[in-house]
Design an enzyme around this catalytic site. Structure first.
Site, PDB file in Angstrom:
ATOM      1  CG  ASP A   1       4.736  -8.923   6.184  1.00 52.47           C
ATOM      2  OD1 ASP A   1       4.968  -7.699   6.083  1.00 52.47           O
ATOM      3  OD2 ASP A   1       3.690  -9.375   6.701  1.00 52.47           O
TER       4      ASP A   1
ATOM      5  CG  ASN B   1       8.829  -1.209  -5.140  1.00 59.29           C
ATOM      6  OD1 ASN B   1       8.557  -0.115  -5.612  1.00 59.29           O
ATOM      7  ND2 ASN B   1       8.090  -2.291  -5.378  1.00 59.29           N
TER       8      ASN B   1
ATOM      9  CE1 TYR C   1       1.441   4.813  -1.009  1.00 58.64           C
ATOM     10  CE2 TYR C   1       1.158   6.947  -2.082  1.00 58.64           C
ATOM     11  CZ  TYR C   1       1.727   5.691  -2.043  1.00 58.64           C
ATOM     12  OH  TYR C   1       2.598   5.300  -3.037  1.00 58.64           O
TER      13      TYR C   1
END
Length: 264
Positions: free
Chosen positions: A79, A106, A172
């Site tokens: 994580d 990523n 985002y």
């Protein structure tokens, strides 16, 4: 379907990353991370994969190890919001291969919410994974690469939304614009010890997991904006990541490469 809407043939590997030791985050499953892991192996790299999805990670590692050899593939649940987990992942690469040559950041988290309805928790989840997680992994990798003295490469996964506006994507887009800025600043700092830091900015790469969390109508609308009339295949984005990780991009650092056919 017209010829431009069809993906080109899958390209064979050319050993562009032969002997490199690479870590790829969020590398389980069928998305860009999974495609990058396969492409790196096809190009000769040894890979360590991280992902928060333990079962999917184990399945991905087992499948790739069966195809490319267990000595070339390993995985560890990670994580990127947890510094200890990030350190353990990079340690695994150094323990197995003696060094860390390439990091692909990523890991990211999306979602859709109008800004006026967005909660602090939604904002913090996306920023915490997509931006702060990239910072945390980059910091840890740069410390190791600097100490190793042999250079290295970091490739971050940004998004065209770091440049463009889209409803419901304020968190985002902000995170990915931050990844672009982080890439530039890290590149300037890391150049003195031979480390290059670049990013890719995909527009739309559809895979089964994305299709499950996005409406068919939105996917069709976004695909229609692309000049080729289709989304990218994840491996088409991975090809550009391979380029940035290889010596073919030796004079590039601090750059964000758009992997997109989207027109205004």
């Amino acid at each position: 379907m017209s010829s431009v809407e069809q993906a080109p043939p899958y390209l064979p590997g050319h050993q562009l990353l032969l002997g490199r030791s690479a870590v790829i985050t969020a590398a389980a499953g069928t998305g860009i991370g999974g495609a990058t892991a396969r492409r790196f192996l096809e190009e000769g790299a040894d890979v360590v994969l991280g992902d928060v999805h333990t079962r999917r990670l184990a399945e991905a590692v087992a499948a790739l190890a069966a195809e490319f050899g267990a000595d070339r593939v390993a995985g560890l649940p990670c994580d990127v919001r947890r510094e200890g987990a990030v350190g353990a992942l990079l340690d695994l690469a150094e323990d197995r291969h003696g060094r860390l040559d390439v990091l692909v950041n990523n890991a990211g988290l999306g979602g859709t919410s109008e800004l006026t309805e967005m909660t602090d928790e939604q904002w913090e989840q996306v920023i915490g994974t997509s931006l702060t997680g990239t910072f945390r992994c980059t910091r840890a990798a740069l410390r190791r690469m600097r100490a190793g003295g042999t250079g290295g490469v970091i490739v971050n996964n940004a998004s065209v939304l770091g440049w463009r506006a889209q409803r419901g994507q304020a968190h985002y887009a902000a995170a990915k614009a931050g990844v672009m800025a982080l890439t530039r600043c890290a590149a300037v700092e890391a150049a003195s010890y031979g480390v290059r830091v670049n990013a890719v900015a995909p527009s739309l790469a559809v895979h089964p997991h994305l299709a499950k969390v996005t409406t068919p109508g939105l996917l069709a609308e976004l695909s229609a904006r692309e000049a080729f009339g289709r989304s990218a295949r994840p491996w088409e984005v991975a090809n550009v990541i391979v380029f940035l990780a290889s010596d073919y991009s030796s004079y590039m650092t601090g750059e964000t490469v758009s992997v997109s056919s989207q027109h205004p």
